[in-house]
Write an enzyme that holds these catalytic residues in place. Structure first.
Site, PDB file in Angstrom:
ATOM      1  N   HIS A 282      -4.284  -4.288  -8.862  1.00 28.04           N
ATOM      2  CA  HIS A 282      -5.074  -3.126  -8.453  1.00 28.04           C
ATOM      3  C   HIS A 282      -6.563  -3.439  -8.620  1.00 28.04           C
ATOM      4  O   HIS A 282      -6.964  -3.979  -9.664  1.00 28.04           O
ATOM      5  CB  HIS A 282      -4.690  -1.908  -9.301  1.00 28.04           C
ATOM      6  CG  HIS A 282      -5.419  -0.678  -8.879  1.00 28.04           C
ATOM      7  ND1 HIS A 282      -5.118   0.004  -7.715  1.00 28.04           N
ATOM      8  CD2 HIS A 282      -6.464  -0.021  -9.438  1.00 28.04           C
ATOM      9  CE1 HIS A 282      -5.946   1.025  -7.588  1.00 28.04           C
ATOM     10  NE2 HIS A 282      -6.774   1.033  -8.611  1.00 28.04           N
TER      11      HIS A 282
ATOM     12  N   GLU B 115      -9.185 -11.266  -8.610  1.00 26.16           N
ATOM     13  CA  GLU B 115      -7.751 -10.983  -8.396  1.00 26.16           C
ATOM     14  C   GLU B 115      -6.978 -12.279  -8.191  1.00 26.16           C
ATOM     15  O   GLU B 115      -5.864 -12.438  -8.696  1.00 26.16           O
ATOM     16  CB  GLU B 115      -7.558 -10.110  -7.151  1.00 26.16           C
ATOM     17  CG  GLU B 115      -8.009  -8.684  -7.322  1.00 26.16           C
ATOM     18  CD  GLU B 115      -7.717  -7.834  -6.100  1.00 26.16           C
ATOM     19  OE1 GLU B 115      -7.590  -6.625  -6.258  1.00 26.16           O
ATOM     20  OE2 GLU B 115      -7.626  -8.372  -4.975  1.00 26.16           O
TER      21      GLU B 115
ATOM     22  N   MET C 204       0.781  -1.229   0.000  1.00 28.08           N
ATOM     23  CA  MET C 204       0.000   0.000   0.000  1.00 28.08           C
ATOM     24  C   MET C 204       0.823   1.296   0.000  1.00 28.08           C
ATOM     25  O   MET C 204       0.281   2.360   0.252  1.00 28.08           O
ATOM     26  CB  MET C 204      -0.965   0.001   1.198  1.00 28.08           C
ATOM     27  CG  MET C 204      -1.870  -1.223   1.256  1.00 28.08           C
ATOM     28  SD  MET C 204      -2.692  -1.610  -0.310  1.00 28.08           S
ATOM     29  CE  MET C 204      -4.038  -0.464  -0.244  1.00 28.08           C
TER      30      MET C 204
HETATM   31  C1  GRF Z   1      -6.239  -6.164  -3.132  1.00 29.59           C
HETATM   32  O1  GRF Z   1      -7.553  -5.745  -3.361  1.00 29.59           O
HETATM   33  C2  GRF Z   1      -5.303  -5.496  -4.107  1.00 29.59           C
HETATM   34  O2  GRF Z   1      -5.892  -5.252  -5.347  1.00 29.59           O
HETATM   35  C3  GRF Z   1      -4.989  -4.193  -3.427  1.00 29.59           C
HETATM   36  O3  GRF Z   1      -4.908  -4.527  -2.064  1.00 29.59           O
HETATM   37  C4  GRF Z   1      -5.723  -5.661  -1.780  1.00 29.59           C
HETATM   38  C5  GRF Z   1      -4.861  -6.674  -1.097  1.00 29.59           C
HETATM   39  O4  GRF Z   1      -5.571  -7.731  -0.538  1.00 29.59           O
HETATM   40  N1  GRF Z   1      -3.798  -3.610  -3.984  1.00 29.59           N
HETATM   41  P1  GRF Z   1      -4.778  -8.996   0.047  1.00 29.59           P
HETATM   42  O5  GRF Z   1      -3.798  -8.485   1.088  1.00 29.59           O
HETATM   43  O6  GRF Z   1      -4.088  -9.671  -1.086  1.00 29.59           O
HETATM   44  O7  GRF Z   1      -5.832  -9.858   0.666  1.00 29.59           O
END
Ligand code: GRF
Length: 203
Positions: free
Chosen positions: A111, A176, A92
């Site tokens: 993202h 994702e 982040m």
């Molecule tokens: C995901 O939604 C990603 O797209 C964003 O942060 C979130 C991370 O989730 N950059 P996790 O830690 O993989 O559960």
């Protein structure tokens, strides 16, 4: 030669988990050299430990007044681990130029929007507030500029009129967990050819 992969994670680590499970299920020839986190309470760290993957914590809190030192420390760890590929799986913070330049076309980010729409933080909220009918997620190579590098894969999720943010988030996460592992697989098997803004996926 066997490639090396390193993850950068700030949070839960569900994307990290999905990639590690995919690597193992597909028996991809890669050494998972470590997971680096800026957050000492990131769930991703526990996951990494349970997978037997080395963890490196560089707590941002500790360096709050000294961002340069924080980035130098991260660069030091990355140089020492010497990965072929860095995966920012829910990392982040904005990375400094020095790190980005070391991993040109070798660092992948995930993202939660259909880029170039809704860059930056709270992408899912942004999409709902804007009123778009479709959103989704994107994997891309990292370059300078927030969420702006060449796009590898995207996946679409419909926003229904009564969509709750939590449902939409769950649907986007599920997508994702498909496109990030696949993007990593394509990289590790040398199928990605970056031509300017375009990423060609070779058969
Ligand atoms: C995901 O939604 C990603 O797209 C964003 O942060 C979130 C991370 O989730 N950059 P996790 O830690 O993989 O559960």
């Amino acid at each position: 030669m066997q490639k090396k992969i390193v993850f950068l994670c700030s949070g839960k680590g569900s994307n990290f988990k999905a990639v590690v499970e995919h690597i193992r299920a597909k028996n991809l020839d890669v050494e998972i050299a470590g997971l680096i986190s800026d957050n000492s309470s990131a769930g991703a760290l526990d996951l990494a430990k349970s997978f037997g993957i080395p963890t490196f914590v560089i707590p941002f809190e500790k360096y709050r007044q000294e961002k340069e030192k924080f980035h130098l420390e991260m660069e030091r760890v990355l140089v020492e681990l010497a990965p072929n590929l860095v995966v920012a799986a829910g990392y982040m913070r904005i990375l400094p130029t020095a790190i980005i330049n070391r991993f040109v076309n070798r660092m992948i980010n995930i993202h939660p929007s259909l880029l170039p729409s809704f860059k930056g933080l709270k992408a899912i909220e942004q999409a709902i507030a804007y009123g778009v009918r479709y959103t989704g997620c994107t994997t891309h190579f990292v370059e300078e500029g927030i969420d702006s590098g060449a796009i590898i894969l995207q996946s679409i999720v419909e926003i229904l009129p009564n969509s709750m943010e939590s449902d939409l988030t769950a649907k986007i996460h599920a997508k994702e967990h498909k496109i990030l592992p696949l993007s990593v697989e394509y990289f590790l098997t040398d199928r990605l050819d970056v031509q300017g803004r375009k990423v060609i996926i070779r058969e």
